[in-house]
Design a protein around this motif. Structure first.
Motif, PDB file in Angstrom:
ATOM      1  N   THR A 184       6.253  32.249  -1.868  1.00 57.01           N
ATOM      2  CA  THR A 184       6.128  32.970  -0.414  1.00 57.01           C
ATOM      3  C   THR A 184       5.309  31.793   0.272  1.00 57.01           C
ATOM      4  OG1 THR A 184       4.280  34.202  -1.524  1.00 57.01           O
ATOM      5  CG2 THR A 184       6.427  35.298  -1.452  1.00 57.01           C
ATOM      6  N   THR A 185       5.694  30.467   0.068  1.00 50.79           N
ATOM      7  CA  THR A 185       4.991  29.511   0.828  1.00 50.79           C
ATOM      8  C   THR A 185       5.714  29.269   2.202  1.00 50.79           C
ATOM      9  OG1 THR A 185       4.371  28.640  -1.351  1.00 50.79           O
ATOM     10  CG2 THR A 185       4.155  27.038   0.517  1.00 50.79           C
ATOM     11  N   LEU A 186       4.843  29.243   3.114  1.00 46.35           N
ATOM     12  CA  LEU A 186       5.370  29.018   4.608  1.00 46.35           C
ATOM     13  C   LEU A 186       5.529  27.466   4.736  1.00 46.35           C
ATOM     14  CD1 LEU A 186       6.147  30.013   7.438  1.00 46.35           C
ATOM     15  CD2 LEU A 186       3.630  29.590   7.967  1.00 46.35           C
ATOM     16  N   THR A 187       6.909  27.030   4.976  1.00 43.36           N
ATOM     17  CA  THR A 187       7.108  25.691   5.205  1.00 43.36           C
ATOM     18  C   THR A 187       7.967  25.523   6.513  1.00 43.36           C
ATOM     19  OG1 THR A 187       9.085  25.778   3.857  1.00 43.36           O
ATOM     20  CG2 THR A 187       7.139  25.353   2.899  1.00 43.36           C
ATOM     21  N   THR A 188       7.954  24.116   6.909  1.00 41.39           N
ATOM     22  CA  THR A 188       9.117  23.905   8.208  1.00 41.39           C
ATOM     23  C   THR A 188      10.474  24.218   7.817  1.00 41.39           C
ATOM     24  OG1 THR A 188       8.990  21.707   7.438  1.00 41.39           O
ATOM     25  CG2 THR A 188       7.476  22.249   9.285  1.00 41.39           C
ATOM     26  N   GLU A 189      10.964  23.961   6.354  1.00 36.80           N
ATOM     27  CA  GLU A 189      12.290  24.288   6.010  1.00 36.80           C
ATOM     28  C   GLU A 189      12.610  25.754   6.080  1.00 36.80           C
ATOM     29  OE1 GLU A 189       9.951  22.168   4.246  1.00 36.80           O
ATOM     30  OE2 GLU A 189      10.744  20.273   4.663  1.00 36.80           O
ATOM     31  N   LEU A 190      11.596  26.289   5.676  1.00 32.06           N
ATOM     32  CA  LEU A 190      11.720  27.819   5.575  1.00 32.06           C
ATOM     33  C   LEU A 190      11.836  28.236   7.155  1.00 32.06           C
ATOM     34  CD1 LEU A 190      11.951  30.630   4.163  1.00 32.06           C
ATOM     35  CD2 LEU A 190       9.544  30.716   4.208  1.00 32.06           C
ATOM     36  N   LEU A 191      10.984  27.876   7.940  1.00 39.35           N
ATOM     37  CA  LEU A 191      11.444  28.230   9.502  1.00 39.35           C
ATOM     38  C   LEU A 191      12.679  27.839   9.919  1.00 39.35           C
ATOM     39  CD1 LEU A 191       7.660  27.418  10.709  1.00 39.35           C
ATOM     40  CD2 LEU A 191       8.685  29.685  10.133  1.00 39.35           C
ATOM     41  N   LEU A 192      12.969  26.635   9.621  1.00 39.98           N
ATOM     42  CA  LEU A 192      14.366  26.202  10.081  1.00 39.98           C
ATOM     43  C   LEU A 192      15.621  27.032   9.333  1.00 39.98           C
ATOM     44  CD1 LEU A 192      16.449  24.185  11.175  1.00 39.98           C
ATOM     45  CD2 LEU A 192      16.020  22.832   9.345  1.00 39.98           C
TER      46      LEU A 192
ATOM     47  N   ARG B 223       3.612  33.057  25.299  1.00 45.67           N
ATOM     48  CA  ARG B 223       4.221  33.175  26.727  1.00 45.67           C
ATOM     49  C   ARG B 223       5.563  32.476  26.561  1.00 45.67           C
ATOM     50  NH1 ARG B 223       0.673  29.777  28.359  1.00 45.67           N
ATOM     51  NH2 ARG B 223       2.174  27.988  28.221  1.00 45.67           N
ATOM     52  N   GLY B 224       6.236  33.380  27.268  1.00 45.68           N
ATOM     53  CA  GLY B 224       7.689  33.030  27.107  1.00 45.68           C
ATOM     54  C   GLY B 224       8.010  32.141  28.390  1.00 45.68           C
ATOM     55  N   SER B 225       9.291  31.752  28.298  1.00 43.81           N
ATOM     56  CA  SER B 225       9.796  30.835  29.508  1.00 43.81           C
ATOM     57  C   SER B 225       9.679  31.418  30.798  1.00 43.81           C
ATOM     58  CB  SER B 225      11.320  30.313  29.337  1.00 43.81           C
ATOM     59  OG  SER B 225      12.123  31.466  29.044  1.00 43.81           O
ATOM     60  N   ASP B 226       9.941  32.692  30.694  1.00 44.64           N
ATOM     61  CA  ASP B 226       9.616  33.785  32.314  1.00 44.64           C
ATOM     62  C   ASP B 226       8.282  34.106  32.326  1.00 44.64           C
ATOM     63  OD1 ASP B 226       9.426  35.251  30.087  1.00 44.64           O
ATOM     64  OD2 ASP B 226      11.287  36.566  30.609  1.00 44.64           O
ATOM     65  N   ASP B 227       7.193  33.372  31.776  1.00 45.63           N
ATOM     66  CA  ASP B 227       5.752  33.835  32.048  1.00 45.63           C
ATOM     67  C   ASP B 227       5.574  35.153  31.531  1.00 45.63           C
ATOM     68  OD1 ASP B 227       4.896  31.259  32.939  1.00 45.63           O
ATOM     69  OD2 ASP B 227       5.297  31.828  34.898  1.00 45.63           O
ATOM     70  N   ALA B 228       6.321  35.735  30.765  1.00 44.02           N
ATOM     71  CA  ALA B 228       6.216  37.041  30.152  1.00 44.02           C
ATOM     72  C   ALA B 228       5.273  36.693  28.752  1.00 44.02           C
ATOM     73  CB  ALA B 228       7.507  37.821  29.725  1.00 44.02           C
ATOM     74  N   THR B 229       4.465  37.646  28.231  1.00 41.04           N
ATOM     75  CA  THR B 229       3.710  37.245  27.104  1.00 41.04           C
ATOM     76  C   THR B 229       4.521  38.368  26.050  1.00 41.04           C
ATOM     77  OG1 THR B 229       1.752  37.019  28.295  1.00 41.04           O
ATOM     78  CG2 THR B 229       1.652  37.702  25.816  1.00 41.04           C
ATOM     79  N   TYR B 230       4.789  37.628  24.850  1.00 41.78           N
ATOM     80  CA  TYR B 230       5.593  38.519  23.810  1.00 41.78           C
ATOM     81  C   TYR B 230       4.755  38.386  22.615  1.00 41.78           C
ATOM     82  CZ  TYR B 230       9.699  37.354  26.612  1.00 41.78           C
ATOM     83  OH  TYR B 230      10.651  37.218  27.812  1.00 41.78           O
ATOM     84  N   VAL B 231       4.837  39.803  22.056  1.00 39.70           N
ATOM     85  CA  VAL B 231       4.055  40.112  20.708  1.00 39.70           C
ATOM     86  C   VAL B 231       4.811  39.680  19.499  1.00 39.70           C
ATOM     87  CG1 VAL B 231       2.748  41.629  19.455  1.00 39.70           C
ATOM     88  CG2 VAL B 231       2.649  41.796  21.661  1.00 39.70           C
ATOM     89  N   VAL B 232       4.114  38.706  18.531  1.00 43.94           N
ATOM     90  CA  VAL B 232       4.820  38.099  17.393  1.00 43.94           C
ATOM     91  C   VAL B 232       3.890  38.532  16.383  1.00 43.94           C
ATOM     92  CG1 VAL B 232       5.734  36.149  16.136  1.00 43.94           C
ATOM     93  CG2 VAL B 232       5.941  36.220  18.720  1.00 43.94           C
ATOM     94  N   GLU B 233       4.867  39.054  14.968  1.00 38.45           N
ATOM     95  CA  GLU B 233       4.279  39.239  13.936  1.00 38.45           C
ATOM     96  C   GLU B 233       4.938  38.759  12.821  1.00 38.45           C
ATOM     97  OE1 GLU B 233       3.690  43.141  11.213  1.00 38.45           O
ATOM     98  OE2 GLU B 233       2.643  43.226  13.204  1.00 38.45           O
ATOM     99  N   LEU B 234       4.408  37.904  11.920  1.00 40.84           N
ATOM    100  CA  LEU B 234       4.929  37.481  10.680  1.00 40.84           C
ATOM    101  C   LEU B 234       4.144  38.048   9.427  1.00 40.84           C
ATOM    102  CD1 LEU B 234       4.887  33.591  11.514  1.00 40.84           C
ATOM    103  CD2 LEU B 234       6.717  35.233  12.060  1.00 40.84           C
ATOM    104  N   SER B 235       5.239  38.310   8.634  1.00 39.87           N
ATOM    105  CA  SER B 235       4.762  38.973   7.254  1.00 39.87           C
ATOM    106  C   SER B 235       5.805  38.485   6.177  1.00 39.87           C
ATOM    107  CB  SER B 235       4.832  40.372   7.420  1.00 39.87           C
ATOM    108  OG  SER B 235       5.769  40.985   7.706  1.00 39.87           O
ATOM    109  N   TRP B 236       5.562  38.905   5.031  1.00 39.74           N
ATOM    110  CA  TRP B 236       6.561  38.750   3.721  1.00 39.74           C
ATOM    111  C   TRP B 236       6.878  40.237   3.458  1.00 39.74           C
ATOM    112  CZ3 TRP B 236       7.937  33.940   2.700  1.00 39.74           C
ATOM    113  CH2 TRP B 236       7.203  32.851   2.961  1.00 39.74           C
ATOM    114  N   SER B 237       8.195  40.200   3.274  1.00 38.09           N
ATOM    115  CA  SER B 237       8.746  41.273   2.483  1.00 38.09           C
ATOM    116  C   SER B 237       9.511  40.941   1.358  1.00 38.09           C
ATOM    117  CB  SER B 237      10.000  42.014   3.259  1.00 38.09           C
ATOM    118  OG  SER B 237      10.624  43.093   2.834  1.00 38.09           O
ATOM    119  N   GLY B 238       8.577  41.049   0.082  1.00 41.22           N
ATOM    120  CA  GLY B 238       8.657  40.440  -0.936  1.00 41.22           C
ATOM    121  C   GLY B 238       8.697  39.184  -0.987  1.00 41.22           C
ATOM    122  N   THR B 239       9.717  38.363  -1.238  1.00 40.56           N
ATOM    123  CA  THR B 239       9.650  36.903  -1.015  1.00 40.56           C
ATOM    124  C   THR B 239      10.347  36.514   0.233  1.00 40.56           C
ATOM    125  OG1 THR B 239      11.646  36.784  -2.393  1.00 40.56           O
ATOM    126  CG2 THR B 239       9.682  36.677  -3.375  1.00 40.56           C
TER     127      THR B 239
END
Length: 143
Positions: free
Chosen positions: A6-14, A47-63
């Motif tokens: 459950t390690t965050l990496t650029t490869e995992l994001l891709l 901040r989005g491209s339309d200047d709206a603000t978006y709420v983001v959440e990152l978590s793990w569900s198992g692996t």
């Protein structure tokens, strides 16, 4: 036994976002307005491209790395560029998404502060609709 990380990496994001969203996320690092690492998840505003603000959440569900975003693409269930941007900022800071089995310190602190009658009402509400929890409570009473 196979060890799954459950390690965050650029490869995992891709992998999670796909090429297009990943590359767009690279340009959104500066759009991350706030970011906080909690006991079991990361919460951010982007901040989005339309200047709206978006709420983001990152978590793990198992692996499995899970990203949720209030943007139109994220609202459809996709791991969007805003999720990528938050993940990249975490990596830039040397931080990560906490593991799913991390101790939830905030929850424990709140539970300690609640009056016993409030805890009983909350637990009853949960156990009344969850037979496994009800069984665990009934067994705990017998000990």
């Amino acid at each position: 036994m196979t060890f799954v990380s459950t390690t965050l990496t650029t490869e995992l994001l891709l992998h999670r976002a796909g090429t297009k969203s990943y590359w767009r996320g690279l340009t959104y690092r500066d759009a991350v307005l706030s970011l906080r690492v909690y006991s079991r998840h990361v919460a951010a505003r982007v901040r989005g491209s339309d200047d709206a603000t978006y709420v983001v959440e990152l978590s793990w569900s198992g692996t499995h790395l899970v990203g949720a975003c209030s943007c139109p693409h994220g609202s459809e269930g996709f791991f969007c560029k805003h999720c990528v941007a938050v993940g990249l900022v975490l990596l830039d800071r040397g931080e990560t998404v906490p593991p799913p089995d991390a101790e939830d310190v905030e929850l424990k602190d709140v539970l300690r502060a609640l009056p016993p009658e409030v805890l009983r009402d909350l637990l009853y509400g949960c156990a009344a609709g969850d037979s496994a929890l009800r069984t665990r409570i009934m067994k705990a009473q017998q000990q």
